[in-house]
Motif scaffolding. Structure first.
Motif, PDB file in Angstrom:
ATOM      1  N   GLU A 141      14.312  10.050   0.871  1.00  9.99           N
ATOM      2  CA  GLU A 141      14.203  11.381   1.476  1.00  9.99           C
ATOM      3  C   GLU A 141      13.181  12.236   0.720  1.00  9.99           C
ATOM      4  O   GLU A 141      12.388  12.961   1.328  1.00  9.99           O
ATOM      5  N   LEU A 142      13.208  12.129  -0.614  1.00  7.56           N
ATOM      6  CA  LEU A 142      12.270  12.882  -1.442  1.00  7.56           C
ATOM      7  C   LEU A 142      10.840  12.441  -1.166  1.00  7.56           C
ATOM      8  O   LEU A 142       9.938  13.277  -0.996  1.00  7.56           O
ATOM      9  N   ILE A 143      10.631  11.145  -1.126  1.00  5.55           N
ATOM     10  CA  ILE A 143       9.287  10.618  -0.880  1.00  5.55           C
ATOM     11  C   ILE A 143       8.806  10.997   0.516  1.00  5.55           C
ATOM     12  O   ILE A 143       7.637  11.355   0.709  1.00  5.55           O
ATOM     13  N   GLU A 144       9.693  10.934   1.482  1.00  2.31           N
ATOM     14  CA  GLU A 144       9.330  11.306   2.849  1.00  2.31           C
ATOM     15  C   GLU A 144       8.844  12.749   2.902  1.00  2.31           C
ATOM     16  O   GLU A 144       7.859  13.066   3.575  1.00  2.31           O
ATOM     17  N   GLN A 145       9.509  13.620   2.159  1.00  2.76           N
ATOM     18  CA  GLN A 145       9.098  15.021   2.121  1.00  2.76           C
ATOM     19  C   GLN A 145       7.754  15.178   1.415  1.00  2.76           C
ATOM     20  O   GLN A 145       6.894  15.949   1.857  1.00  2.76           O
ATOM     21  N   LEU A 146       7.568  14.442   0.332  1.00  5.05           N
ATOM     22  CA  LEU A 146       6.292  14.496  -0.390  1.00  5.05           C
ATOM     23  C   LEU A 146       5.149  14.016   0.494  1.00  5.05           C
ATOM     24  O   LEU A 146       4.050  14.587   0.474  1.00  5.05           O
ATOM     25  N   ARG A 147       5.390  12.969   1.259  1.00  3.93           N
ATOM     26  CA  ARG A 147       4.351  12.446   2.161  1.00  3.93           C
ATOM     27  C   ARG A 147       3.997  13.479   3.226  1.00  3.93           C
ATOM     28  O   ARG A 147       2.833  13.575   3.644  1.00  3.93           O
TER      29      ARG A 147
ATOM     30  N   LEU B 262       0.833  -1.192   0.000  1.00  8.72           N
ATOM     31  CA  LEU B 262       0.000   0.000   0.000  1.00  8.72           C
ATOM     32  C   LEU B 262       0.872   1.246   0.000  1.00  8.72           C
ATOM     33  O   LEU B 262       0.587   2.226  -0.710  1.00  8.72           O
ATOM     34  N   ASP B 263       1.946   1.222   0.780  1.00  3.66           N
ATOM     35  CA  ASP B 263       2.885   2.346   0.785  1.00  3.66           C
ATOM     36  C   ASP B 263       3.481   2.554  -0.603  1.00  3.66           C
ATOM     37  O   ASP B 263       3.669   3.691  -1.051  1.00  3.66           O
ATOM     38  N   GLN B 264       3.773   1.469  -1.281  1.00  2.00           N
ATOM     39  CA  GLN B 264       4.334   1.560  -2.625  1.00  2.00           C
ATOM     40  C   GLN B 264       3.357   2.252  -3.574  1.00  2.00           C
ATOM     41  O   GLN B 264       3.755   3.101  -4.382  1.00  2.00           O
ATOM     42  N   LEU B 265       2.087   1.906  -3.466  1.00  5.95           N
ATOM     43  CA  LEU B 265       1.063   2.545  -4.299  1.00  5.95           C
ATOM     44  C   LEU B 265       0.938   4.028  -3.982  1.00  5.95           C
ATOM     45  O   LEU B 265       0.817   4.866  -4.881  1.00  5.95           O
ATOM     46  N   ILE B 266       0.949   4.353  -2.698  1.00  7.74           N
ATOM     47  CA  ILE B 266       0.848   5.750  -2.282  1.00  7.74           C
ATOM     48  C   ILE B 266       2.044   6.543  -2.785  1.00  7.74           C
ATOM     49  O   ILE B 266       1.894   7.647  -3.334  1.00  7.74           O
ATOM     50  N   ASN B 267       3.237   5.982  -2.618  1.00 10.77           N
ATOM     51  CA  ASN B 267       4.445   6.673  -3.060  1.00 10.77           C
ATOM     52  C   ASN B 267       4.456   6.889  -4.568  1.00 10.77           C
ATOM     53  O   ASN B 267       4.854   7.952  -5.060  1.00 10.77           O
ATOM     54  N   THR B 268       4.011   5.878  -5.306  1.00 18.64           N
ATOM     55  CA  THR B 268       3.948   5.990  -6.764  1.00 18.64           C
ATOM     56  C   THR B 268       2.990   7.093  -7.181  1.00 18.64           C
ATOM     57  O   THR B 268       3.286   7.903  -8.073  1.00 18.64           O
ATOM     58  N   GLU B 269       1.831   7.163  -6.525  1.00 19.36           N
ATOM     59  CA  GLU B 269       0.851   8.203  -6.846  1.00 19.36           C
ATOM     60  C   GLU B 269       1.392   9.590  -6.499  1.00 19.36           C
ATOM     61  O   GLU B 269       1.199  10.546  -7.250  1.00 19.36           O
ATOM     62  N   LEU B 270       2.088   9.701  -5.376  1.00 18.93           N
ATOM     63  CA  LEU B 270       2.704  10.978  -4.996  1.00 18.93           C
ATOM     64  C   LEU B 270       3.703  11.437  -6.055  1.00 18.93           C
ATOM     65  O   LEU B 270       3.707  12.605  -6.468  1.00 18.93           O
ATOM     66  N   LEU B 271       4.555  10.518  -6.492  1.00 15.86           N
ATOM     67  CA  LEU B 271       5.567  10.860  -7.488  1.00 15.86           C
ATOM     68  C   LEU B 271       4.929  11.247  -8.814  1.00 15.86           C
ATOM     69  O   LEU B 271       5.367  12.194  -9.474  1.00 15.86           O
ATOM     70  N   LEU B 272       3.884  10.517  -9.207  1.00 12.57           N
ATOM     71  CA  LEU B 272       3.210  10.816 -10.468  1.00 12.57           C
ATOM     72  C   LEU B 272       2.543  12.186 -10.405  1.00 12.57           C
ATOM     73  O   LEU B 272       2.643  12.980 -11.350  1.00 12.57           O
TER      74      LEU B 272
END
Length: 233
Positions: free
Chosen positions: A219-225, A92-102
């Protein structure tokens, strides 16, 4: 047998319960079952800035995970409940991270040319004997070529965003030595021969770059979250 090249994009497998269809059930029960399955697939697991992540999205990456475990001789269904829970959360985290990046890639105006998407699609098709076999794999995995192209496009947008955000990654001699120490410790624990640093320095440098790049992505994903609205339902 399903082609591995498609597994990360396709999939309709349940992680814990694989229910068998009873052909002796009457039509009414069949319809109820179909409707229940459709409702389950459309169940919202999380939202990212209002964009829904569905159970069907989760299932799409599930088969790749199951196949990866199977290649390592592990049957996911035999994992204990705690490990299954951790795996479910990771997916689920992987899906969330992918959506954030997109979403961030789109926000920054990153586009992918149709020509590039078609080239990637042709590379995937080349893994098959012919066009017919490729189409059979799509049908078997319940995905259309249009949907596959959309997923390829998203993947390429994210890759471009990460390249732009992180840039070229270089490592110091100290960082290479640190990776060598990790390698040395692992080999010694297995009572295997340890090669000298200079003999495998190029490989160690590549590994150090990969590790550092992954740290930067994390680090980038953590900031996006932290900067975006995420709801897990």
């Amino acid at each position: 047998m399903k082609q591995r090249i498609l597994i990360m994009l396709l999939a309709i497998v349940s992680l814990f319960i694989l229910g068998a269809c009873n052909n002796n059930e009457d039509a009414a029960k069949d319809n109820e079952g179909t409707e229940a399955e459709a409702n389950e697939e459309n169940r919202v697991l999380a939202t990212v800035n209002g964009k829904e992540i569905l159970k069907s999205d989760y299932d799409l990456i599930l088969e790749d995970t199951i196949a990866t475990y199977a290649e390592q001789g592990v049957d996911v269904n035999t994992l204990d409940d705690e490990t299954k829970k951790k795996l479910r959360n990771q997916l689920l985290d992987q899906l969330i991270n992918t959506e954030l990046l997109l979403q961030q890639a789109e926000k920054e105006g990153i586009q992918t040319e149709d020509e590039s998407v078609n080239e990637r699609l042709d590379e995937m098709k080349a893994q098959f004997e012919d066009e017919e076999k490729f189409n059979e794999a799509l049908e078997e995995n319940n995905i259309t070529e249009v949907a596959l192209k959309e997923r390829i496009k998203n993947e390429m947008q994210i890759s471009t965003y990460l390249e732009n955000s992180i840039g070229e990654v270089t490592v110091s001699e100290e960082e290479i030595t640190k990776v060598y120490d990790q390698y040395k410790q692992a080999m010694e624990s297995q009572e295997q021969e340890v090669q000298e640093l200079d003999a495998i320095k190029d490989q160690l440098e590549q590994q150090a770059v990969i590790q550092k790049r992954q740290e930067k992505i994390s680090e980038l994903i953590e900031q996006l979250r932290a900067d975006n609205e995420i709801k897990i339902l």
